[in-house]
Every structure is written in structure tokens, then in C-alpha cells.
Enzyme design. Structure first.
Site, short mmCIF file in Angstrom:
data_model
loop_
_atom_site.label_atom_id
_atom_site.label_comp_id
_atom_site.label_asym_id
_atom_site.label_seq_id
_atom_site.Cartn_x
_atom_site.Cartn_y
_atom_site.Cartn_z
N ASP A 35 0.90 -1.34 -0.07
CA ASP A 35 0.05 -0.13 -0.18
C ASP A 35 0.79 1.22 0.03
O ASP A 35 1.79 1.26 0.74
CB ASP A 35 -0.97 -0.22 1.38
CG ASP A 35 -2.00 1.00 1.17
OD1 ASP A 35 -1.72 2.13 0.88
OD2 ASP A 35 -3.36 0.65 1.34
N ASN A 91 -12.91 -3.28 3.11
CA ASN A 91 -13.95 -2.25 3.21
C ASN A 91 -14.97 -2.29 2.01
O ASN A 91 -14.56 -2.27 0.91
CB ASN A 91 -13.35 -1.03 3.17
CG ASN A 91 -12.21 -0.88 4.40
OD1 ASN A 91 -12.56 -1.22 5.44
ND2 ASN A 91 -11.45 -0.13 4.18
N GLN A 98 -14.43 2.60 2.24
CA GLN A 98 -13.81 2.52 0.91
C GLN A 98 -13.53 3.46 0.02
O GLN A 98 -14.39 4.14 -0.39
CB GLN A 98 -14.68 1.16 0.33
CG GLN A 98 -14.16 0.91 -0.96
CD GLN A 98 -14.87 -0.30 -1.86
OE1 GLN A 98 -16.07 -0.39 -1.61
NE2 GLN A 98 -14.32 -0.87 -2.92
N HIS A 104 -10.50 -4.98 -2.52
CA HIS A 104 -8.98 -5.19 -2.09
C HIS A 104 -9.17 -5.80 -0.64
O HIS A 104 -9.96 -5.30 0.21
CB HIS A 104 -8.26 -4.18 -2.29
CG HIS A 104 -8.78 -2.64 -1.82
ND1 HIS A 104 -9.70 -1.85 -2.31
CD2 HIS A 104 -8.65 -2.04 -0.45
CE1 HIS A 104 -10.16 -1.02 -1.73
NE2 HIS A 104 -9.47 -0.97 -0.43
N PHE A 105 -8.35 -6.40 -0.27
CA PHE A 105 -7.95 -6.86 1.01
C PHE A 105 -6.77 -6.17 1.58
O PHE A 105 -5.80 -6.53 1.09
CB PHE A 105 -7.86 -8.51 1.29
CG PHE A 105 -9.15 -9.28 0.66
CD1 PHE A 105 -9.26 -9.36 -0.62
CD2 PHE A 105 -10.02 -9.63 1.75
CE1 PHE A 105 -10.39 -10.10 -1.06
CE2 PHE A 105 -11.12 -10.33 1.16
CZ PHE A 105 -11.28 -10.42 -0.27
N HIS A 106 -6.79 -5.73 2.65
CA HIS A 106 -5.79 -5.02 3.46
C HIS A 106 -4.92 -5.88 4.43
O HIS A 106 -5.82 -6.57 5.37
CB HIS A 106 -6.18 -3.71 4.41
CG HIS A 106 -6.75 -2.64 3.68
ND1 HIS A 106 -6.03 -1.61 3.42
CD2 HIS A 106 -8.01 -2.47 3.03
CE1 HIS A 106 -6.71 -0.61 2.86
NE2 HIS A 106 -7.99 -0.97 2.71
P1 AMP Z 1 -9.69 1.61 0.99
O1 AMP Z 1 -10.02 2.97 1.86
O2 AMP Z 1 -10.13 0.38 1.76
O3 AMP Z 1 -10.45 2.07 -0.27
O4 AMP Z 1 -8.27 1.43 0.80
C1 AMP Z 1 -7.67 2.06 -0.44
C2 AMP Z 1 -6.15 1.63 -0.32
O5 AMP Z 1 -5.73 2.01 -1.47
C3 AMP Z 1 -5.34 2.82 0.58
O6 AMP Z 1 -4.85 2.16 1.92
C4 AMP Z 1 -4.54 3.62 -0.30
O7 AMP Z 1 -3.16 3.96 0.31
C5 AMP Z 1 -4.23 2.36 -1.23
N1 AMP Z 1 -3.80 2.80 -2.51
C6 AMP Z 1 -4.22 3.73 -3.53
N2 AMP Z 1 -3.58 4.12 -4.56
C7 AMP Z 1 -2.76 3.10 -4.44
C8 AMP Z 1 -1.70 2.79 -5.37
N3 AMP Z 1 -1.52 3.19 -6.39
N4 AMP Z 1 -0.69 1.82 -4.99
C9 AMP Z 1 -0.84 1.24 -3.83
N5 AMP Z 1 -1.81 1.25 -2.92
C10 AMP Z 1 -2.56 2.25 -3.19
#
Ligand code: AMP
Ligand code: ZN
Length: 143
Positions: A35, A91, A98, A104-106
Site C-alpha cells: 500500500d 471495506n 472504501q 481489495h483486502f488490506h
Molecule cells: P480503502 O480505503 O479500503 O479503499 O483503501 C484503499 C487503499 O489503497 C489505501 O490504503 C491507499 O493508500 C491504497 N492505494 C491507493 N492508490 C494506491 C496505489 N497506486 N498503490 C498502492 N496502494 C494504493
């Protein structure tokens, strides 16, 4: 299987190679990478390659593969970063936090006292209401 792709989706662009990432794992269905806005060192994302906004809409086989990859990757990240544990977070919808509209899975490595975590304001269950709700939900589940 043919992959869905959304030209406006940042994760689809990563899948297509149009945007770079720090890749951790790839197969025909799944990609994992670090991330760019990490909550902790080693914070990673596991995604199905095929575009879907929310988990319920995602390809079943790809979701199962994501779970298998997260199962294996989480402990490896913990080992490599010296963390003590990890959260798996997923999320769905802006109300749930989200921001990127591609499933996506964190994987979030955790350390004691790191200050991360949800406000876990637990309430007390009402067993009459809960019984009715459980009945309604159970009768609608069709996995
Ligand atoms: P969410 O809030 O669950 O939608 O999380 C989205 C995640 O994607 C966040 O933690 C961002 O930091 C991450 N993110 C956004 N753009 C990128 C990217 N280009 N490469 C890696 N992570 C990303
Ligand atoms: Zn996408």
C-alpha cells in the site's frame, strides 16, 4: 477466465502495468502489492485482477484465491517486518471507508501499542431483536 477492467480504476491500471507497484505476489487471478499509504510497515493489498467494486460482486474463484494468498502472505509480512500480528481488513462502500472502488483486502501488520485499530464501542445485544434479525438474515443467505 476473461478479466473485467475499468479504464478509470487505479487498481486496474496497476493490474495492466500502467501504474507501477511494489509487487509481492502475482498469479492469473490475484495481485498483491504494498500500500502506498501504509498504516504500518509492510501494509499490503491483495486484489482480484478482475474489476469489481465490492466483495459481493467479485468473481468467486478470485475471492477464494485472495483469501488463500492473504493467509500465506500475512505471516510472511509479519516475519519480514518483525511485527507481532496482523489484521485482515476489507471495506465495502464509502460508509465503511472504501476509497478505491476495486475490491481489495488490506493486510495490516500490528505491533503492541501501535495506536491502530477501530473504535470498538461494543453495545449489549437485545436477544429478542437479535433473534428476529438472525431469522431474517439466515433465511436470505444463499451461498
Ligand atoms: P480503502 O480505503 O479500503 O479503499 O483503501 C484503499 C487503499 O489503497 C489505501 O490504503 C491507499 O493508500 C491504497 N492505494 C491507493 N492508490 C494506491 C496505489 N497506486 N498503490 C498502492 N496502494 C494504493
Ligand atoms: Zn479495477
Amino acid at each position: 477466465m476473461s478479466l473485467n477492467s475499468d479504464p478509470d480504476c487505479i487498481f486496474c491500471k496497476i493490474v495492466a502495468g500502467g501504474i507501477p507497484c511494489h509487487q509481492l505476489y502475482e498469479d492469473d487471478l490475484v495481485l498483491a502489492f504494498l500500500d502506498v499509504g501504509p498504516l504500518s510497515e509492510g501494509h499490503a493489498l491483495v486484489i482480484p485482477k478482475s474489476h469489481a467494486v465490492e466483495l459481493a460482486d467479485a468473481d468467486q474463484q478470485a475471492v477464494e484465491r485472495c483469501a488463500a494468498v492473504a493467509k500465506q502472505l500475512g505471516p510472511v509480512i509479519v516475519e519480514q517486518t518483525g511485527a507481532a500480528g496482523w489484521n485482515l481488513l476489507q471495506n465495502n462502500g464509502s460508509a465503511a471507508g472504501q476509497e478505491v472502488g476495486h475490491v481489495h483486502f488490506h493486510i495490516i501488520p500490528r505491533r503492541a501499542g501501535d495506536g491502530l485499530g477501530y473504535r470498538w464501542n461494543a453495545g449489549a445485544i437485545d436477544h429478542d431483536d437479535a433473534g428476529q434479525l438472525a431469522t431474517k438474515i439466515a433465511s436470505s443467505v444463499n451461498p
